[in-house]
Design an enzyme around this catalytic site. Structure first.
Site, PDB file in Angstrom:
ATOM      1  N   ILE A  29       0.864  -1.186   0.000  1.00 12.16           N
ATOM      2  CA  ILE A  29       0.000   0.000   0.000  1.00 12.16           C
ATOM      3  C   ILE A  29       0.904   1.240   0.000  1.00 12.16           C
ATOM      4  O   ILE A  29       1.857   1.310   0.775  1.00 12.16           O
ATOM      5  CB  ILE A  29      -0.898   0.025   1.262  1.00 12.16           C
ATOM      6  N   GLU A 112      -2.438  -2.543 -12.741  1.00 15.42           N
ATOM      7  CA  GLU A 112      -2.091  -2.320 -11.341  1.00 15.42           C
ATOM      8  C   GLU A 112      -2.653  -3.480 -10.520  1.00 15.42           C
ATOM      9  O   GLU A 112      -3.857  -3.682 -10.463  1.00 15.42           O
ATOM     10  CB  GLU A 112      -2.690  -0.987 -10.880  1.00 15.42           C
TER      11      GLU A 112
HETATM   12  P1  TTP Z   1      -3.360  -0.714  -3.176  1.00 18.20           P
HETATM   13  O1  TTP Z   1      -3.744  -1.766  -4.146  1.00 18.20           O
HETATM   14  O2  TTP Z   1      -2.084  -0.986  -2.453  1.00 18.20           O
HETATM   15  O3  TTP Z   1      -3.295   0.669  -3.939  1.00 18.20           O
HETATM   16  P2  TTP Z   1      -2.580   2.057  -3.551  1.00 18.20           P
HETATM   17  O4  TTP Z   1      -3.471   3.144  -4.061  1.00 18.20           O
HETATM   18  O5  TTP Z   1      -2.218   2.077  -2.108  1.00 18.20           O
HETATM   19  O6  TTP Z   1      -1.283   1.966  -4.401  1.00 18.20           O
HETATM   20  P3  TTP Z   1      -0.131   3.047  -4.677  1.00 18.20           P
HETATM   21  O7  TTP Z   1      -0.156   4.077  -3.607  1.00 18.20           O
HETATM   22  O8  TTP Z   1       1.107   2.200  -4.652  1.00 18.20           O
HETATM   23  O9  TTP Z   1      -0.448   3.611  -5.999  1.00 18.20           O
HETATM   24  O10 TTP Z   1      -4.525  -0.563  -2.151  1.00 18.20           O
HETATM   25  C1  TTP Z   1      -5.648   0.273  -2.233  1.00 18.20           C
HETATM   26  C2  TTP Z   1      -6.408   0.076  -0.929  1.00 18.20           C
HETATM   27  O11 TTP Z   1      -7.179  -1.126  -0.965  1.00 18.20           O
HETATM   28  C3  TTP Z   1      -5.495  -0.071   0.278  1.00 18.20           C
HETATM   29  O12 TTP Z   1      -6.094   0.566   1.383  1.00 18.20           O
HETATM   30  C4  TTP Z   1      -5.431  -1.568   0.514  1.00 18.20           C
HETATM   31  C5  TTP Z   1      -6.785  -2.028   0.072  1.00 18.20           C
HETATM   32  N1  TTP Z   1      -6.818  -3.388  -0.491  1.00 18.20           N
HETATM   33  C6  TTP Z   1      -7.275  -4.453   0.274  1.00 18.20           C
HETATM   34  O13 TTP Z   1      -7.598  -4.273   1.452  1.00 18.20           O
HETATM   35  N2  TTP Z   1      -7.393  -5.679  -0.307  1.00 18.20           N
HETATM   36  C7  TTP Z   1      -7.026  -5.910  -1.601  1.00 18.20           C
HETATM   37  O14 TTP Z   1      -7.138  -7.051  -2.074  1.00 18.20           O
HETATM   38  C8  TTP Z   1      -6.516  -4.813  -2.365  1.00 18.20           C
HETATM   39  C9  TTP Z   1      -6.075  -5.042  -3.774  1.00 18.20           C
HETATM   40  C10 TTP Z   1      -6.421  -3.578  -1.776  1.00 18.20           C
END
Ligand code: TTP
Length: 243
Positions: A29, A112
């Site tokens: 994250i 992504e």
């Molecule tokens: P991330 O997929 O890590 O996206 P991000 O916006 O943090 O990435 P970056 O800053 O690197 O561009 O997660 C998005 C949110 O969704 C984060 O709070 C974690 C949550 N999440 C889950 O809880 N379960 C999941 O399966 C996924 C893919 C995300």
């Protein structure tokens, strides 16, 4: 190999159409996956004409249906109640997004994340934390493999792993202040980091994982400002192009 008849009547061999490659960008994250996709893939000449970008559908998770339910927030607020619901919806939105992007013509698709990090990182984490009970993980697993096998577009040709320490990701997460993530702790990021590592480097961790797909590891530890540091941007783009 298809035979084709040329205008002069001779037969020639028609080259097989080139397969379009899909790489999934992975990492903890806040490591910077979205910035990487926007800046590196969209703005560098090496990749611009080659690449189609498929960002993660976070917006869809924050705004569901005419009542605008925020399922991401529901998950962080009541994880025990909503972990399964959320992970199930994450999967469904990925399937929809894969379908929407499957008709593109550019030779490389950069997505992504993937259903594999969903399963090997997040679902594992919420199950171990007992936010998903045994019945829920069994339901998830009962459909995961059959659905993935029936949708080959979900299986990438490679992973690009943006790697940084949990501390760095934590600092970036606090800076960007996504309101749903106010409850995300450094310990949770450490857990997600370990799960990325044991999934993507299975032999080092003794865990043999579920996939053997090549992974390009990009060090994202130093704070690189991709909007200014053109040289760094091009260097990362070159590594992707050569992968
Ligand atoms: P991330 O997929 O890590 O996206 P991000 O916006 O943090 O990435 P970056 O800053 O690197 O561009 O997660 C998005 C949110 O969704 C984060 O709070 C974690 C949550 N999440 C889950 O809880 N379960 C999941 O399966 C996924 C893919 C995300």
């Amino acid at each position: 190999v298809d035979e084709e008849i040329k205008e002069d009547g001779s037969s020639g061999v028609k080259p097989a159409p080139k397969k379009r490659l899909t790489f999934c960008v992975e990492g903890n994250i806040s490591v910077g996956k979205s910035t990487f996709l926007e800046r590196i893939a969209n703005e560098t000449l090496e990749l611009q004409d080659l690449v189609e970008i498929v960002p993660e559908p976070v917006g869809k998770w924050q705004d569901v249906g005419p009542d605008h339910f925020n399922v991401l927030n529901a998950f962080y607020t009541e994880p025990q109640r909503y972990a399964y619901t959320f992970q199930n919806y994450v999967f469904v939105t990925r399937v929809m997004q894969e379908k929407e992007s499957s008709g593109g013509i550019k030779p490389l698709r950069l997505m992504e994340r993937s259903v594999f990090s969903d399963r090997m990182v997040f679902v594992r984490a919420v199950h171990e934390a007992k936010y998903m009970n045994e019945m829920e993980i069994s339901i998830y697993d009962s459909w995961f493999d059959p659905v993935v096998s029936s949708l080959p577009g979900l299986v990438p040709d490679g992973f690009i792993y943006l790697r940084a320490t949990p501390d760095t990701c934590h600092k970036r997460m606090l800076l960007r202040k996504r309101s749903e993530e106010s409850k995300v702790t450094l310990d949770y990021l450490r857990d997600l980091h370990e799960k990325h590592e044991s999934w993507l480097f299975p032999f080092e961790s003794g865990n043999h994982g579920i996939l053997s797909v090549p992974a390009l590891v990009l060090d994202c530890e130093p704070n690189i400002d991709f909007s200014r540091d053109v040289e760094a941007k091009q260097q990362y783009a070159r590594q992707v192009a050569n992968f």
